[in-house]
Enzyme design. Structure first.
Site, short mmCIF file in Angstrom:
data_model
loop_
_atom_site.label_atom_id
_atom_site.label_comp_id
_atom_site.label_asym_id
_atom_site.label_seq_id
_atom_site.Cartn_x
_atom_site.Cartn_y
_atom_site.Cartn_z
N LYS A 22 33.11 52.97 46.31
CA LYS A 22 33.76 52.47 45.09
C LYS A 22 33.11 51.17 44.64
CE LYS A 22 37.75 50.04 45.49
NZ LYS A 22 37.65 48.72 44.85
N ASN A 23 32.89 50.28 45.61
CA ASN A 23 32.38 48.95 45.25
C ASN A 23 30.90 48.94 44.87
OD1 ASN A 23 34.92 48.02 45.65
ND2 ASN A 23 34.50 46.91 47.56
N ARG A 94 39.84 44.22 38.51
CA ARG A 94 39.08 42.96 38.50
C ARG A 94 37.59 43.21 38.32
NH1 ARG A 94 40.76 38.24 39.83
NH2 ARG A 94 38.62 37.87 40.45
N CYS A 118 45.16 37.88 42.04
CA CYS A 118 45.89 39.05 42.47
C CYS A 118 46.58 38.70 43.77
CB CYS A 118 44.97 40.26 42.62
SG CYS A 118 43.81 40.08 43.95
N ARG A 123 41.16 34.28 43.30
CA ARG A 123 39.95 34.99 42.85
C ARG A 123 39.37 34.46 41.53
NH1 ARG A 123 40.64 41.26 44.49
NH2 ARG A 123 38.39 41.09 44.65
N PRO A 124 38.92 33.20 41.55
CA PRO A 124 38.32 32.65 40.33
C PRO A 124 36.96 33.29 40.03
CG PRO A 124 38.05 31.13 42.15
CD PRO A 124 38.87 32.27 42.67
N ASP A 126 34.45 31.22 38.65
CA ASP A 126 33.63 30.05 38.33
C ASP A 126 32.14 30.26 38.68
OD1 ASP A 126 34.79 30.08 40.96
OD2 ASP A 126 33.90 28.11 41.32
N LEU A 127 31.87 30.98 39.78
CA LEU A 127 30.47 31.15 40.18
C LEU A 127 29.73 32.10 39.24
CD1 LEU A 127 31.07 31.36 44.04
CD2 LEU A 127 30.19 29.41 42.74
N ASP A 308 37.77 43.73 53.84
CA ASP A 308 38.39 44.98 53.38
C ASP A 308 38.80 45.91 54.53
OD1 ASP A 308 38.16 44.17 50.78
OD2 ASP A 308 36.51 45.50 50.24
N VAL A 330 37.93 35.03 54.05
CA VAL A 330 37.39 35.31 52.72
C VAL A 330 38.44 35.11 51.61
CG1 VAL A 330 36.22 37.03 51.27
CG2 VAL A 330 35.73 36.92 53.72
N ARG A 400 43.78 53.94 44.24
CA ARG A 400 42.70 53.20 43.55
C ARG A 400 41.39 53.26 44.33
NH1 ARG A 400 43.55 47.62 43.74
NH2 ARG A 400 41.35 47.77 43.27
#
Ligand code: UD1
Length: 422
Positions: A22-23, A94, A118, A123-124, A126-127, A308, A330, A400
């Site tokens: 999925k990822n 996301r 979430c 979970r910003p 900014d990077l 995960d 993480v 999901r």
């Protein structure tokens, strides 16, 4: 709304075929926006998140044909009509923020809703934004949106304060057409990054170093079309490995890349579970007389133990001999499953980012809630080994990320039924 009813099950036995990641599939679908030529992507998992990404691409004007029977998607992005994404769709996953880099690279403009936090953390992004800015884009945040624009992106050196998977992917995609060379330092080295780089290179991008902590991208003028096969899902594989271990079962996992599963295999072996490498497959088994040992795990970016898999591994440690410690580095709030495990009788204490687990918990069926995708899968695993019946609600989270999870478990002998929630 649906729920799972899970009963204590006999040892799970048989073969299970692992789907495409999925990822990997989500960023690769986003990357298909970078070219006007046709892309064929194989081994696409049949998941809700993929369906949402498909709708996002279609809303922008792409033609997306999903052959669900053969797990293939064809994307043609020659008629993109919008560079502002549909907010309602964007808010659903996301990973949708990953369309920002491709839109900015190809059209010099993108407007995408700022993804919210979430339940597992803030979970910003900014990077991601720092990367776009360093490439020369003007980046504005207003009214809940991120707007990025640039006449011409220019290659730059970008150092990531944390090796974020999403930021590495978004910046890599944003820089494929940038003038000169872009260097991303301290980038993520996850297998999904390598898969995305391989896809982009097959389109004609010039990316080197994916899989190491420095990626170099030399900008190109044009990308072609390509055919690409998604790598197997290492988290789905890890979840079925735990299913074998927790039920004293014997499962052969087909379509796996052992290289990607090293941290999970290592930790499983420490608990006394047998893992045998076969050709393009893995056999995981444990007999009921072997004592399952408690072990400590600490989640970190790849190649360390994946966040995960933290919840699923915890379900196994609940039945281990002795105590175990699980440290989550993480995400700041990824222990939502602990209170659900406790409803089932688990003895777990949390201190900051570490969970202390008392092994040999006598788990019993209860009504519990899937608070997020992996937490939900972990509850199913625990329920397979809990006395009595467990009712798991909010299973849309599980759908999901796991294709036909209940069906695959049933085929291995697990007692799980999907029902409508009242
Ligand atoms: C991806 C995976 C997710 C996995 C995670 C970590 C996808 C679709 N999702 O998520 O399943 O759990 O990697 O392996 O591939 N961070 C910042 N600023 C940023 C970006 C991230 O501070 O701009 C922080 C996050 O808040 C988090 C950490 O970095 O604490 C890791 O996040 P990241 O690697 O970006 O995860 P995702 O790409 O969102």
């Amino acid at each position: 709304m649906e729920k799972f009813i899970v009963e204590k099950s006999p040892p799970l036995k048989g073969k299970v075929k692992i789907g495409g990641s999925k990822n990997s599939a989500l960023p690769i679908l986003a990357a298909s926006l970078l070219t006007q030529e046709s892309c064929t992507i194989k081994d696409i998992p049949k998941l809700q998140d993929i369906d949402i990404m498909k709708k996002i691409l279609e809303d922008l004007g792409a033609t997306v044909i999903w052959d669900e029977k053969d797990n293939v998607i064809h994307v043609q992005s020659s008629n993109i009509t919008k560079t502002e994404a549909n907010t309602e769709l964007i808010n659903k996953i996301r990973a949708s923020f990953l369309i920002m880099g491709p839109l900015l690279a190809r059209y010099g403009y993108a407007k995408v809703a700022l993804p919210g936090g979430c339940c597992i953390g803030a979970r910003p992004v900014d990077l991601h934004l720092k990367g776009f800015h360093n490439l020369g884009a003007e980046v504005i945040q207003e009214h809940g949106y991120v707007i990025a624009r640039a006449n011409m992106l220019k290659g730059a050196k970008i150092y990531l304060d944390f090796p974020s998977v999403g930021a590495t992917e978004n910046i890599m995609m944003a820089s494929v057409y940038a003038e000169g060379q872009t260097v991303i330092e301290n980038c993520a080295i996850e297998p999904e990054i390598v898969d995305l780089a391989n896809f982009l290179n097959s389109l004609g991008a010039q990316i080197k170093g994916a899989g190491t902590d420095t990626i170099k991208i030399n900008g190109v003028k044009k990308l072609e079309g390509a055919e690409h096969t998604i790598i197997p899902d290492r988290i789905e594989a890890g979840t079925f490995m735990i299913a074998a271990a927790i039920t004293n079962g014997d499962i052969i996992l087909e379509n796996v890349l052992v290289e990607h599963l090293k941290p999970i295999i290592a930790k499983l072996k420490e608990t006394n579970v047998n893992v045998e490498e076969l050709e393009n497959a893995l056999r995981v088994y444990k007999d009921e007389n072997t004592v399952l040992k408690g072990v400590d795990i600490k989640t970190m970016p790849y190649p360390s133990f994946p966040t995960d898999m933290q919840a699923q591994f915890m379900s196994l440690l609940l039945c281990g001999e002795g105590s175990s410690m699980v440290t989550e580095t993480v995400f700041e709030n990824r222990f939502m499953h602990v209170s659900e495990f406790k409803r089932m009788g688990a003895e777990i204490k949390i201190d900051s980012r570490t969970a202390f687990i008392e092994g040999k918990s006598k788990l019993s069926g209860a009504s519990v809630k899937a608070t997020d995708l992996r937490a939900g899968a972990a509850l199913v695993l625990a329920a397979l080994n809990a006395d009595g019946i467990t009712e798991i609600s909010d299973i849309h989270h599980i759908d999901r990320g796991y294709c036909s999870f209940d069906e695959k478990i049933r085929l291995l002998g697990g007692k799980i039924t999907r029902m409508k929630s009242s």
